[in-house]
Write a protein that holds these residues in place. Structure first.
Motif, PDB file in Angstrom:
ATOM      1  N   LYS A 193      -5.167  24.702 -28.500  1.00 25.97           N
ATOM      2  CA  LYS A 193      -4.920  26.312 -28.802  1.00 25.97           C
ATOM      3  C   LYS A 193      -4.909  27.143 -27.800  1.00 25.97           C
ATOM      4  O   LYS A 193      -5.478  27.002 -26.716  1.00 25.97           O
ATOM      5  CB  LYS A 193      -6.341  26.801 -29.827  1.00 25.97           C
ATOM      6  CG  LYS A 193      -6.278  25.820 -31.137  1.00 25.97           C
ATOM      7  CD  LYS A 193      -7.514  26.254 -32.017  1.00 25.97           C
ATOM      8  CE  LYS A 193      -7.580  25.446 -33.066  1.00 25.97           C
ATOM      9  NZ  LYS A 193      -8.881  25.902 -34.127  1.00 25.97           N
ATOM     10  N   ILE A 194      -3.921  27.885 -27.744  1.00 24.42           N
ATOM     11  CA  ILE A 194      -3.632  29.232 -26.645  1.00 24.42           C
ATOM     12  C   ILE A 194      -3.962  30.491 -27.057  1.00 24.42           C
ATOM     13  O   ILE A 194      -3.138  30.674 -28.143  1.00 24.42           O
ATOM     14  CB  ILE A 194      -2.288  28.990 -25.867  1.00 24.42           C
ATOM     15  CG1 ILE A 194      -2.148  27.624 -25.458  1.00 24.42           C
ATOM     16  CG2 ILE A 194      -2.343  29.800 -24.859  1.00 24.42           C
ATOM     17  CD1 ILE A 194      -0.866  27.138 -24.752  1.00 24.42           C
ATOM     18  N   SER A 195      -4.816  31.271 -26.623  1.00 28.64           N
ATOM     19  CA  SER A 195      -5.076  32.539 -27.176  1.00 28.64           C
ATOM     20  C   SER A 195      -4.924  33.529 -25.808  1.00 28.64           C
ATOM     21  O   SER A 195      -4.548  32.977 -24.619  1.00 28.64           O
ATOM     22  CB  SER A 195      -6.403  32.754 -27.511  1.00 28.64           C
ATOM     23  OG  SER A 195      -6.679  31.913 -28.514  1.00 28.64           O
ATOM     24  N   PHE A 214     -10.177  29.578 -18.846  1.00 32.71           N
ATOM     25  CA  PHE A 214      -9.471  30.830 -18.876  1.00 32.71           C
ATOM     26  C   PHE A 214      -8.524  30.606 -17.477  1.00 32.71           C
ATOM     27  O   PHE A 214      -8.959  30.126 -16.522  1.00 32.71           O
ATOM     28  CB  PHE A 214     -10.479  31.992 -18.399  1.00 32.71           C
ATOM     29  CG  PHE A 214     -11.312  32.167 -19.526  1.00 32.71           C
ATOM     30  CD1 PHE A 214     -10.955  33.007 -20.526  1.00 32.71           C
ATOM     31  CD2 PHE A 214     -12.576  31.396 -19.532  1.00 32.71           C
ATOM     32  CE1 PHE A 214     -12.277  33.199 -21.561  1.00 32.71           C
ATOM     33  CE2 PHE A 214     -13.478  31.392 -20.610  1.00 32.71           C
ATOM     34  CZ  PHE A 214     -13.366  32.427 -21.537  1.00 32.71           C
ATOM     35  N   LEU A 215      -7.255  31.089 -17.652  1.00 27.44           N
ATOM     36  CA  LEU A 215      -6.267  31.190 -16.622  1.00 27.44           C
ATOM     37  C   LEU A 215      -5.888  32.687 -16.293  1.00 27.44           C
ATOM     38  O   LEU A 215      -5.267  33.345 -17.436  1.00 27.44           O
ATOM     39  CB  LEU A 215      -5.153  30.328 -16.932  1.00 27.44           C
ATOM     40  CG  LEU A 215      -3.803  30.332 -16.123  1.00 27.44           C
ATOM     41  CD1 LEU A 215      -4.223  29.702 -14.897  1.00 27.44           C
ATOM     42  CD2 LEU A 215      -2.778  29.388 -16.855  1.00 27.44           C
ATOM     43  N   PHE A 216      -5.711  32.833 -15.080  1.00 24.07           N
ATOM     44  CA  PHE A 216      -5.754  34.308 -14.768  1.00 24.07           C
ATOM     45  C   PHE A 216      -4.280  34.332 -13.569  1.00 24.07           C
ATOM     46  O   PHE A 216      -4.948  33.981 -12.518  1.00 24.07           O
ATOM     47  CB  PHE A 216      -6.878  35.289 -14.173  1.00 24.07           C
ATOM     48  CG  PHE A 216      -7.843  35.214 -14.997  1.00 24.07           C
ATOM     49  CD1 PHE A 216      -8.124  36.354 -16.211  1.00 24.07           C
ATOM     50  CD2 PHE A 216      -9.044  34.284 -14.920  1.00 24.07           C
ATOM     51  CE1 PHE A 216      -9.121  36.346 -16.868  1.00 24.07           C
ATOM     52  CE2 PHE A 216     -10.076  34.405 -15.846  1.00 24.07           C
ATOM     53  CZ  PHE A 216     -10.331  35.366 -16.795  1.00 24.07           C
ATOM     54  N   PRO A 217      -3.153  34.812 -14.079  1.00 23.34           N
ATOM     55  CA  PRO A 217      -2.266  35.123 -13.092  1.00 23.34           C
ATOM     56  C   PRO A 217      -2.584  36.520 -12.402  1.00 23.34           C
ATOM     57  O   PRO A 217      -3.164  37.385 -13.099  1.00 23.34           O
ATOM     58  CB  PRO A 217      -0.945  35.067 -13.910  1.00 23.34           C
ATOM     59  CG  PRO A 217      -1.228  34.713 -15.025  1.00 23.34           C
ATOM     60  CD  PRO A 217      -2.737  34.845 -15.611  1.00 23.34           C
ATOM     61  N   VAL A 235      -8.724  42.094 -16.952  1.00 30.54           N
ATOM     62  CA  VAL A 235      -7.641  41.297 -16.553  1.00 30.54           C
ATOM     63  C   VAL A 235      -6.974  40.603 -17.636  1.00 30.54           C
ATOM     64  O   VAL A 235      -7.824  39.955 -18.424  1.00 30.54           O
ATOM     65  CB  VAL A 235      -8.435  40.129 -15.473  1.00 30.54           C
ATOM     66  CG1 VAL A 235      -7.328  39.656 -14.789  1.00 30.54           C
ATOM     67  CG2 VAL A 235      -9.266  41.119 -14.565  1.00 30.54           C
ATOM     68  N   ARG A 236      -5.740  40.621 -17.756  1.00 25.75           N
ATOM     69  CA  ARG A 236      -5.081  39.578 -18.595  1.00 25.75           C
ATOM     70  C   ARG A 236      -5.208  38.513 -18.525  1.00 25.75           C
ATOM     71  O   ARG A 236      -4.699  38.011 -17.100  1.00 25.75           O
ATOM     72  CB  ARG A 236      -3.604  40.466 -18.663  1.00 25.75           C
ATOM     73  CG  ARG A 236      -3.727  41.664 -19.176  1.00 25.75           C
ATOM     74  CD  ARG A 236      -2.092  42.555 -19.558  1.00 25.75           C
ATOM     75  NE  ARG A 236      -2.070  43.840 -20.007  1.00 25.75           N
ATOM     76  CZ  ARG A 236      -2.143  44.891 -19.302  1.00 25.75           C
ATOM     77  NH1 ARG A 236      -2.625  44.703 -17.922  1.00 25.75           N
ATOM     78  NH2 ARG A 236      -2.412  46.058 -19.746  1.00 25.75           N
ATOM     79  N   GLY A 237      -5.351  37.549 -19.454  1.00 27.75           N
ATOM     80  CA  GLY A 237      -5.526  36.047 -19.198  1.00 27.75           C
ATOM     81  C   GLY A 237      -5.280  35.264 -20.317  1.00 27.75           C
ATOM     82  O   GLY A 237      -5.310  35.925 -21.442  1.00 27.75           O
ATOM     83  N   LEU A 238      -5.069  33.979 -20.126  1.00 28.48           N
ATOM     84  CA  LEU A 238      -4.777  33.055 -21.321  1.00 28.48           C
ATOM     85  C   LEU A 238      -6.410  32.058 -21.240  1.00 28.48           C
ATOM     86  O   LEU A 238      -6.751  31.914 -20.221  1.00 28.48           O
ATOM     87  CB  LEU A 238      -3.662  32.069 -21.217  1.00 28.48           C
ATOM     88  CG  LEU A 238      -2.165  32.868 -21.069  1.00 28.48           C
ATOM     89  CD1 LEU A 238      -1.336  31.909 -20.562  1.00 28.48           C
ATOM     90  CD2 LEU A 238      -1.889  33.554 -22.276  1.00 28.48           C
TER      91      LEU A 238
END
Length: 403
Positions: free
Chosen positions: A259-261, A312-315, A268-271
């Protein structure tokens, strides 16, 4: 993360076996040809006995118990640049509950970055500082897959001449208790870039700790990795990270069940990635997203949380803004670089004034500067989802060909 054995200094020769270059380092000369014996932790490839409970409890796994015991031994031996147990820490009032620790002068003791911040992928340069130059006394143990599917720890295990070990070493400039480095296949001298095998190793490290307070982090080049030699960081902090408490909005569920949210109401915007039928499924999805980002020269940070069940992944774009002169002198003087721990909500501050004056508002403003804009994040999110769909189709076709 400056090593006490850098710059040709002679390391502690205890257990060196009498061979090698005499510095008791982690290069082939001492590790393979010097008769080195390093402790070995062997993990089970399966989830059996790993206890993937999200219940907040004290560490009790063989892995984490051993890691903290040996880390404490290195602290008592004076191998760290400061005593993190004596550093002041507080939780700021406000919606997020940011955690700040005062580590005065930390940047003065860290090794300066020796590469450009404008390229995420750069070649490994053995002339510059890398982890083969640290002393074996900084190693806690090797971290390898068990041959019998049972976790075990061996205090003295010879390093075979054909080995390319995964190493867990201390971070000599810690910002929390148990702060360590995971260095996959150290003798391969891989640059700081994600690949599927290494990311899965980091996920297994998080799972093996069997404790939601033990997090694993990754910084790409351009997102404040300070050494261009593949490594992850990890430590224990018995507080929830602010990002772990942030609300999320579901985007999609992949065929693998992952699941991706996306984060909501966080500066900070992140996935956020969760689920999947196995640890390998979840790891493959995230590593594919990371590979896409680094191939498109987008700096990013990753936080592996909750025993490897939530990632958590943060560009990010802070280095880009700094190069463009869009960061104020006031912020630059604070010397806070937004690596993964800062993005997660745990800040190491180097000046007492900044520690005393820290507020949720000021830290939110700082993190908002790090984040991609809403428009740019939405665009990048679309590209990542397209890349993941393409990888999924390719994997299905390859499996069909093998069958």
């Amino acid at each position: 993360m400056m090593s006490g054995n850098q710059g040709g200094q002679v390391g502690n020769k205890e257990g060196s076996g009498g061979g090698g270059c005499g510095r008791n380092c982690l290069s082939k000369c001492c590790l393979l040809h010097g008769g080195a014996k390093l402790p070995l932790y062997s993990f089970s490839k399966s989830a059996k006995g790993s206890g993937l409970s999200s219940e907040r409890k004290k560490p009790h796994s063989l892995f984490l118990d051993r890691l903290l015991k040996v880390w404490e031994d290195r602290r008592l031996r004076g191998l760290f640049h400061h005593d993190i147990t004596a550093c002041e820490t507080k939780i700021l009032p406000g919606e997020h509950g940011f955690i700040v620790v005062l580590v005065e002068g930390r940047d003065l003791k860290k090794r300066p970055t020796e590469f450009g911040l404008d390229e995420v992928l750069q070649h490994f340069d053995g002339r510059k500082f890398n982890f083969t130059k640290i002393g074996q006394e900084e190693v806690l143990f090797r971290f390898e897959e068990s041959g019998n599917d049972e976790a075990q720890y061996l205090e003295h295990a010879p390093v075979m001449a054909s080995a390319c070990p995964n190493v867990i070493a201390i971070n000599v400039s810690p910002i929390a208790y148990g702060h360590v480095l995971l260095i996959p296949r150290i003798l391969d001298c891989m640059p700081q870039r994600i690949d599927r095998e290494s990311f899965l190793l980091a996920m297994r490290m998080a799972r093996e700790a069997h404790n939601p307070y033990f997090r694993v982090g990754y910084n790409s080049l351009g997102a404040f990795a300070t050494i261009n030699h593949l490594h992850f960081q990890a430590y224990c902090l018995t507080e929830s990270f602010p990002v772990e408490k942030a609300p999320t909005q579901m985007i999609t569920t992949l065929g693998s069940g992952v699941k991706i949210s996306q984060l909501l109401h966080y500066p900070v915007r992140g996935l956020v990635f969760e689920g999947g039928s196995s640890l390998e499924d979840l790891s493959d999805v995230i590593s594919s997203a990371c590979i896409f980002l680094q191939d498109t020269n987008c700096p990013y940070n990753v936080l592996i949380s909750d025993s490897g069940k939530q990632i958590f992944l943060f560009p990010q774009c802070y280095a880009e803004k700094r190069a463009q002169g869009k960061v104020s002198q006031e912020i630059l003087e604070k010397q806070v670089n937004p690596a993964i721990w800062e993005l997660g909500g745990h800040f190491a501050l180097k000046r007492r004034q900044d520690y005393v004056e820290a507020s949720e508002g000021s830290l939110c403003s700082f993190l908002e500067m790090v984040s991609l804009s809403e428009e740019r994040f939405t665009e990048m999110k679309g590209y990542i989802l397209e890349a993941l769909a393409s990888v999924a189709v390719k994997d299905i076709m390859e499996r069909a060909e093998r069958d």
